[in-house]
Design a protein around this motif. Structure first.
Motif, PDB file in Angstrom:
ATOM      1  N   ALA A   1      40.242  48.767  65.934  1.00  0.00           N
ATOM      2  CA  ALA A   1      40.921  49.119  64.682  1.00  0.00           C
ATOM      3  C   ALA A   1      40.494  50.503  64.185  1.00  0.00           C
ATOM      4  O   ALA A   1      41.318  51.259  63.665  1.00  0.00           O
ATOM      5  CB  ALA A   1      40.634  48.052  63.621  1.00  0.00           C
ATOM      6  N   LEU A   2      39.206  50.839  64.373  1.00  0.00           N
ATOM      7  CA  LEU A   2      38.715  52.147  63.921  1.00  0.00           C
ATOM      8  C   LEU A   2      39.191  53.266  64.846  1.00  0.00           C
ATOM      9  O   LEU A   2      39.269  54.417  64.455  1.00  0.00           O
ATOM     10  CB  LEU A   2      37.186  52.140  63.828  1.00  0.00           C
TER      11      LEU A   2
ATOM     12  N   VAL B   1      41.219  40.387  60.881  1.00  0.00           N
ATOM     13  CA  VAL B   1      40.075  41.251  61.238  1.00  0.00           C
ATOM     14  C   VAL B   1      40.555  42.701  61.421  1.00  0.00           C
ATOM     15  O   VAL B   1      39.840  43.649  61.112  1.00  0.00           O
ATOM     16  CB  VAL B   1      39.375  40.737  62.525  1.00  0.00           C
ATOM     17  N   GLY B   2      41.801  42.842  61.878  1.00  0.00           N
ATOM     18  CA  GLY B   2      42.375  44.170  62.118  1.00  0.00           C
ATOM     19  C   GLY B   2      42.522  45.017  60.863  1.00  0.00           C
ATOM     20  O   GLY B   2      42.747  46.230  60.954  1.00  0.00           O
ATOM     21  N   LEU B   3      42.380  44.391  59.677  1.00  0.00           N
ATOM     22  CA  LEU B   3      42.445  45.169  58.425  1.00  0.00           C
ATOM     23  C   LEU B   3      41.358  46.244  58.374  1.00  0.00           C
ATOM     24  O   LEU B   3      41.448  47.183  57.586  1.00  0.00           O
ATOM     25  CB  LEU B   3      42.337  44.247  57.210  1.00  0.00           C
ATOM     26  N   ALA B   4      40.348  46.091  59.229  1.00  0.00           N
ATOM     27  CA  ALA B   4      39.330  47.148  59.360  1.00  0.00           C
ATOM     28  C   ALA B   4      40.004  48.493  59.667  1.00  0.00           C
ATOM     29  O   ALA B   4      39.471  49.556  59.342  1.00  0.00           O
ATOM     30  CB  ALA B   4      38.334  46.785  60.454  1.00  0.00           C
ATOM     31  N   GLY B   5      41.181  48.433  60.265  1.00  0.00           N
ATOM     32  CA  GLY B   5      41.925  49.643  60.634  1.00  0.00           C
ATOM     33  C   GLY B   5      42.347  50.489  59.439  1.00  0.00           C
ATOM     34  O   GLY B   5      42.727  51.655  59.605  1.00  0.00           O
TER      35      GLY B   5
ATOM     36  N   VAL C   1      31.789  49.355  55.789  1.00  0.00           N
ATOM     37  CA  VAL C   1      32.752  48.858  54.800  1.00  0.00           C
ATOM     38  C   VAL C   1      33.958  48.238  55.526  1.00  0.00           C
ATOM     39  O   VAL C   1      34.440  47.157  55.159  1.00  0.00           O
ATOM     40  CB  VAL C   1      33.214  49.987  53.840  1.00  0.00           C
ATOM     41  N   ALA C   2      34.418  48.901  56.579  1.00  0.00           N
ATOM     42  CA  ALA C   2      35.544  48.385  57.372  1.00  0.00           C
ATOM     43  C   ALA C   2      35.204  47.010  57.947  1.00  0.00           C
ATOM     44  O   ALA C   2      36.024  46.075  57.910  1.00  0.00           O
ATOM     45  CB  ALA C   2      35.883  49.360  58.497  1.00  0.00           C
ATOM     46  N   THR C   3      33.984  46.872  58.461  1.00  0.00           N
ATOM     47  CA  THR C   3      33.538  45.592  59.016  1.00  0.00           C
ATOM     48  C   THR C   3      33.524  44.517  57.938  1.00  0.00           C
ATOM     49  O   THR C   3      34.009  43.398  58.144  1.00  0.00           O
ATOM     50  CB  THR C   3      32.113  45.745  59.613  1.00  0.00           C
TER      51      THR C   3
ATOM     52  N   SER D   1      36.021  41.295  58.051  1.00  0.00           N
ATOM     53  CA  SER D   1      35.373  39.987  58.098  1.00  0.00           C
ATOM     54  C   SER D   1      35.742  39.158  56.863  1.00  0.00           C
ATOM     55  O   SER D   1      36.057  37.956  56.970  1.00  0.00           O
ATOM     56  CB  SER D   1      33.853  40.202  58.165  1.00  0.00           C
ATOM     57  N   LEU D   2      35.724  39.796  55.685  1.00  0.00           N
ATOM     58  CA  LEU D   2      36.071  39.093  54.438  1.00  0.00           C
ATOM     59  C   LEU D   2      37.504  38.557  54.510  1.00  0.00           C
ATOM     60  O   LEU D   2      37.772  37.403  54.166  1.00  0.00           O
ATOM     61  CB  LEU D   2      35.919  40.041  53.242  1.00  0.00           C
TER      62      LEU D   2
END
Ligand code: 218
Length: 206
Positions: free
Chosen positions: A64-65, A108-112, A137-139, A143-144
């Motif tokens: 994602a990053l 989980v992909g929202l880390a992107g 923060v992305a992690t 995860s959240l």
């Protein structure tokens, strides 16, 4: 002169299209690769004092990053589907599986959302601490977002496992809250340990 410029701009746009296609193919390969890596890490989770030491989300977060929101979400989705197909999912019913494997792992992909911020730090001298901050923060956010779905599933489908007299919502907060904190912390620790390799694993060739 104008004819030359036309030819040049045409040549450029053909090159651009070729580049875009290459990037697209590489991204698709990466989606499969990182989803498979997350899947593989799922088989190597040691337990210390009943706490699962898991950083299985990290490959999808790195994807994602590197590639952004949509590839991240697709990688998470593929990982969720793989868990179902390979019999690694805990199945209580069709809706529960959709919530806890399709929706939760896609999230989980929202880390992107932090791709641009993280990529910028990789090209800025002396910004390593910012890479660590935005990546962490992305992690946390990826995860959240995933655990929100486990929390919902927890009181919707898992309430009969709650101890006598404990409300299903409290039960779900306790169980999933603990797992969320431990898994997020483990993932951030491993992410930070990978810092010396960031230029190789996070940086995307432009
Ligand atoms: C209260 C409770 N118990 C169990 C589950 C199921 N659950 C929780 C977290 C993660 C996963 C996916 C595998 O990593 C599952 C199935 C729940 N949601 N709530």
């Amino acid at each position: 002169m104008s004819k030359n410029r036309d030819i040049n701009s045409n040549t450029n746009s053909v090159q651009d299209v070729v580049e875009q296609r290459k990037t697209r193919i590489t991204t698709i390969v990466e989606i499969a690769l990182f989803a498979a890596l997350s899947m593989a890490l799922d088989y190597f989770i040691p337990s210390i004092g009943g706490l699962k030491i898991s950083f299985k989300m990290l490959p999808v977060i790195i994807l994602a990053l590197r590639r952004g929101l949509l590839p991240g979400v697709l990688g998470g989705l593929l990982w969720g589907v793989l868990q179902i197909l390979l019999g690694e999912a805990t199945v209580l019913g069709a809706v529960q599986v959709i919530v806890e494997y399709i929706l939760a792992f896609s999230a989980v992909g929202l880390a992107g959302l932090f791709r641009a911020a993280v990529q910028k730090t990789l090209y800025t001298e002396g910004a390593r601490s910012k890479t660590l901050l935005y990546g962490s923060v992305a992690t946390f956010i990826g995860s959240l977002a995933r655990y929100v779905f486990h929390f919902i599933a927890g009181f919707w489908f898992w309430s009969e496992y709650a101890p006598e007299g404990m409300s299903p919502v409290v039960y779900s907060i306790v169980v999933n809250g603990k797992d969320f904190l431990v898994e997020t912390a483990c993932t951030i620790v491993i992410f930070v340990l990978l810092a010396p390799l960031f230029d190789r694993i996070l940086r995307v060739k432009k």
